[in-house]
Design a protein around this motif. Structure first.
Motif, PDB file in Angstrom:
ATOM      1  N   ALA A  61       0.839  -1.208   0.000  1.00 25.74           N
ATOM      2  CA  ALA A  61       0.000   0.000   0.000  1.00 25.74           C
ATOM      3  C   ALA A  61       0.870   1.253   0.000  1.00 25.74           C
ATOM      4  O   ALA A  61       0.531   2.257  -0.630  1.00 25.74           O
ATOM      5  CB  ALA A  61      -0.947  -0.001   1.202  1.00 25.74           C
ATOM      6  N   ASN A  92      -4.341  -7.000  11.050  1.00 23.17           N
ATOM      7  CA  ASN A  92      -4.739  -5.809  10.278  1.00 23.17           C
ATOM      8  C   ASN A  92      -6.236  -5.512  10.394  1.00 23.17           C
ATOM      9  O   ASN A  92      -6.823  -4.912   9.498  1.00 23.17           O
ATOM     10  CB  ASN A  92      -4.351  -5.922   8.804  1.00 23.17           C
ATOM     11  CG  ASN A  92      -2.858  -5.853   8.596  1.00 23.17           C
ATOM     12  OD1 ASN A  92      -2.113  -5.473   9.489  1.00 23.17           O
ATOM     13  ND2 ASN A  92      -2.408  -6.244   7.427  1.00 23.17           N
ATOM     14  N   TYR A 156      -9.734   7.083  -1.118  1.00 28.67           N
ATOM     15  CA  TYR A 156      -9.602   5.669  -0.812  1.00 28.67           C
ATOM     16  C   TYR A 156      -8.213   5.355  -0.269  1.00 28.67           C
ATOM     17  O   TYR A 156      -7.207   5.902  -0.722  1.00 28.67           O
ATOM     18  CB  TYR A 156      -9.860   4.829  -2.062  1.00 28.67           C
ATOM     19  CG  TYR A 156     -11.290   4.879  -2.529  1.00 28.67           C
ATOM     20  CD1 TYR A 156     -12.282   4.152  -1.863  1.00 28.67           C
ATOM     21  CD2 TYR A 156     -11.660   5.650  -3.619  1.00 28.67           C
ATOM     22  CE1 TYR A 156     -13.606   4.195  -2.284  1.00 28.67           C
ATOM     23  CE2 TYR A 156     -12.981   5.699  -4.046  1.00 28.67           C
ATOM     24  CZ  TYR A 156     -13.941   4.977  -3.371  1.00 28.67           C
ATOM     25  OH  TYR A 156     -15.238   5.015  -3.787  1.00 28.67           O
ATOM     26  N   SER A 159      -4.592   0.483   0.195  1.00 26.32           N
ATOM     27  CA  SER A 159      -4.863  -0.960   0.265  1.00 26.32           C
ATOM     28  C   SER A 159      -6.219  -1.303  -0.355  1.00 26.32           C
ATOM     29  O   SER A 159      -6.389  -2.373  -0.947  1.00 26.32           O
ATOM     30  CB  SER A 159      -4.781  -1.472   1.703  1.00 26.32           C
ATOM     31  OG  SER A 159      -5.754  -0.866   2.508  1.00 26.32           O
ATOM     32  N   ALA A 160      -7.190  -0.385  -0.255  1.00 27.61           N
ATOM     33  CA  ALA A 160      -8.487  -0.602  -0.903  1.00 27.61           C
ATOM     34  C   ALA A 160      -8.329  -0.603  -2.419  1.00 27.61           C
ATOM     35  O   ALA A 160      -9.020  -1.349  -3.128  1.00 27.61           O
ATOM     36  CB  ALA A 160      -9.492   0.461  -0.475  1.00 27.61           C
ATOM     37  N   LEU A 162      -5.677  -1.587  -4.005  1.00 27.85           N
ATOM     38  CA  LEU A 162      -5.036  -2.852  -4.374  1.00 27.85           C
ATOM     39  C   LEU A 162      -6.070  -3.979  -4.424  1.00 27.85           C
ATOM     40  O   LEU A 162      -5.980  -4.871  -5.271  1.00 27.85           O
ATOM     41  CB  LEU A 162      -3.927  -3.199  -3.374  1.00 27.85           C
ATOM     42  CG  LEU A 162      -2.712  -2.279  -3.416  1.00 27.85           C
ATOM     43  CD1 LEU A 162      -1.762  -2.597  -2.263  1.00 27.85           C
ATOM     44  CD2 LEU A 162      -1.981  -2.395  -4.754  1.00 27.85           C
ATOM     45  N   ARG A 163      -7.056  -3.919  -3.535  1.00 31.86           N
ATOM     46  CA  ARG A 163      -8.108  -4.951  -3.519  1.00 31.86           C
ATOM     47  C   ARG A 163      -9.126  -4.740  -4.631  1.00 31.86           C
ATOM     48  O   ARG A 163      -9.695  -5.702  -5.142  1.00 31.86           O
ATOM     49  CB  ARG A 163      -8.829  -4.953  -2.166  1.00 31.86           C
ATOM     50  CG  ARG A 163      -8.009  -5.477  -1.006  1.00 31.86           C
ATOM     51  CD  ARG A 163      -8.845  -5.676   0.248  1.00 31.86           C
ATOM     52  NE  ARG A 163      -9.532  -4.476   0.685  1.00 31.86           N
ATOM     53  CZ  ARG A 163      -9.027  -3.573   1.531  1.00 31.86           C
ATOM     54  NH1 ARG A 163      -7.811  -3.726   2.006  1.00 31.86           N
ATOM     55  NH2 ARG A 163      -9.734  -2.520   1.887  1.00 31.86           N
ATOM     56  N   ASP A 164      -9.374  -3.477  -4.989  1.00 30.56           N
ATOM     57  CA  ASP A 164     -10.408  -3.162  -5.978  1.00 30.56           C
ATOM     58  C   ASP A 164      -9.889  -2.093  -6.946  1.00 30.56           C
ATOM     59  O   ASP A 164     -10.100  -0.899  -6.735  1.00 30.56           O
ATOM     60  CB  ASP A 164     -11.679  -2.676  -5.276  1.00 30.56           C
ATOM     61  CG  ASP A 164     -12.812  -2.397  -6.254  1.00 30.56           C
ATOM     62  OD1 ASP A 164     -12.624  -2.556  -7.486  1.00 30.56           O
ATOM     63  OD2 ASP A 164     -13.898  -1.995  -5.783  1.00 30.56           O
ATOM     64  N   LYS A 167     -11.505   1.297  -8.171  1.00 34.91           N
ATOM     65  CA  LYS A 167     -11.523   2.535  -7.382  1.00 34.91           C
ATOM     66  C   LYS A 167     -10.355   3.464  -7.743  1.00 34.91           C
ATOM     67  O   LYS A 167     -10.290   4.588  -7.261  1.00 34.91           O
ATOM     68  CB  LYS A 167     -11.489   2.214  -5.893  1.00 34.91           C
ATOM     69  CG  LYS A 167     -12.766   1.557  -5.382  1.00 34.91           C
ATOM     70  CD  LYS A 167     -12.708   1.387  -3.866  1.00 34.91           C
ATOM     71  CE  LYS A 167     -14.054   0.973  -3.314  1.00 34.91           C
ATOM     72  NZ  LYS A 167     -14.237  -0.467  -3.233  1.00 34.91           N
TER      73      LYS A 167
END
Length: 194
Positions: A61, A92, A156, A159-160, A162-164, A167
């Motif tokens: 991140a 986490n 955002y 890390s969000a 990286l997941r989605d 965004k």
């Protein structure tokens, strides 16, 4: 705890046992960057890599955060980076209310020492702690708020993104708004320590 210097703040954080996170941490992650920055970035808390190294945003991140900053002409040395909590929540997980409350005085002292003009909340947890307890990141990211003499905005958390990856586009639009505000209200970036 009157904090007049960075060293006093650091020692207070290192010696802190105000919540249960003190029992599981490897390192306290106070913050880092330009201590005279006009822009302060605030995340939620250290992750595994940050806990190991004692530096915020050094894992995946953090690498994405560096790219995000570069996309608007900033480097890590231009900003100050901190978190709501200074110790890693196990696994986490989101920081608990009592953990955030225990750490909030440290963040206030950091903000007092840095004296930023702009505070960027990275993610929902930071925005709920600093802007509004019922902040909805998907609906309210990219909106400016003026609080106690600071301009505040949320985007955002890296890390969000990286997941989605969907965004990333709205996050980049937020970054452009941050660049515009920097150009509008900040003098040319101050060198560290000046």
């Amino acid at each position: 705890m009157p904090v007049r210097t960075w060293e006093t703040l650091k020692q207070a954080c290192l010696n802190c046992t105000r919540c249960k996170l003190a029992n599981t941490r490897t390192h306290v992650v106070v913050g880092n960057g330009n201590q005279n920055a006009d822009v302060m970035l605030i995340g939620e808390g250290p992750g595994e890599q940050e806990d190991r190294q004692g530096i915020p945003f050094v894992g995946p991140a953090g690498q994405l955060l560096d790219k995000m900053l570069l996309s608007i002409g900033l480097e890590r040395a231009d900003v100050y980076v901190a978190n709501i909590v200074k110790c890693r929540p196990p696994g986490n997980r989101d920081p608990a209310a009592d953990e955030k409350e225990a750490c909030m005085p440290f963040l206030r002292y950091q903000t007092h020492l840095v004296q930023p003009k702009i505070i960027v909340c990275l993610g929902r947890i930071a925005a709920q702690a600093l802007i509004s307890p019922d902040f909805k990141i998907t609906k309210e990211h990219g909106v400016w708020y003026e609080r106690k003499g600071f301009w505040m905005i949320a985007t955002y958390h890296p890390s969000a993104l990286l997941r989605d990856p969907m965004k990333k586009r709205p996050a980049y639009e937020d970054l452009k708004l941050i660049r515009q505000k920097i150009d509008e209200i900040c003098p040319p970036l101050k060198p560290d320590g000046q």
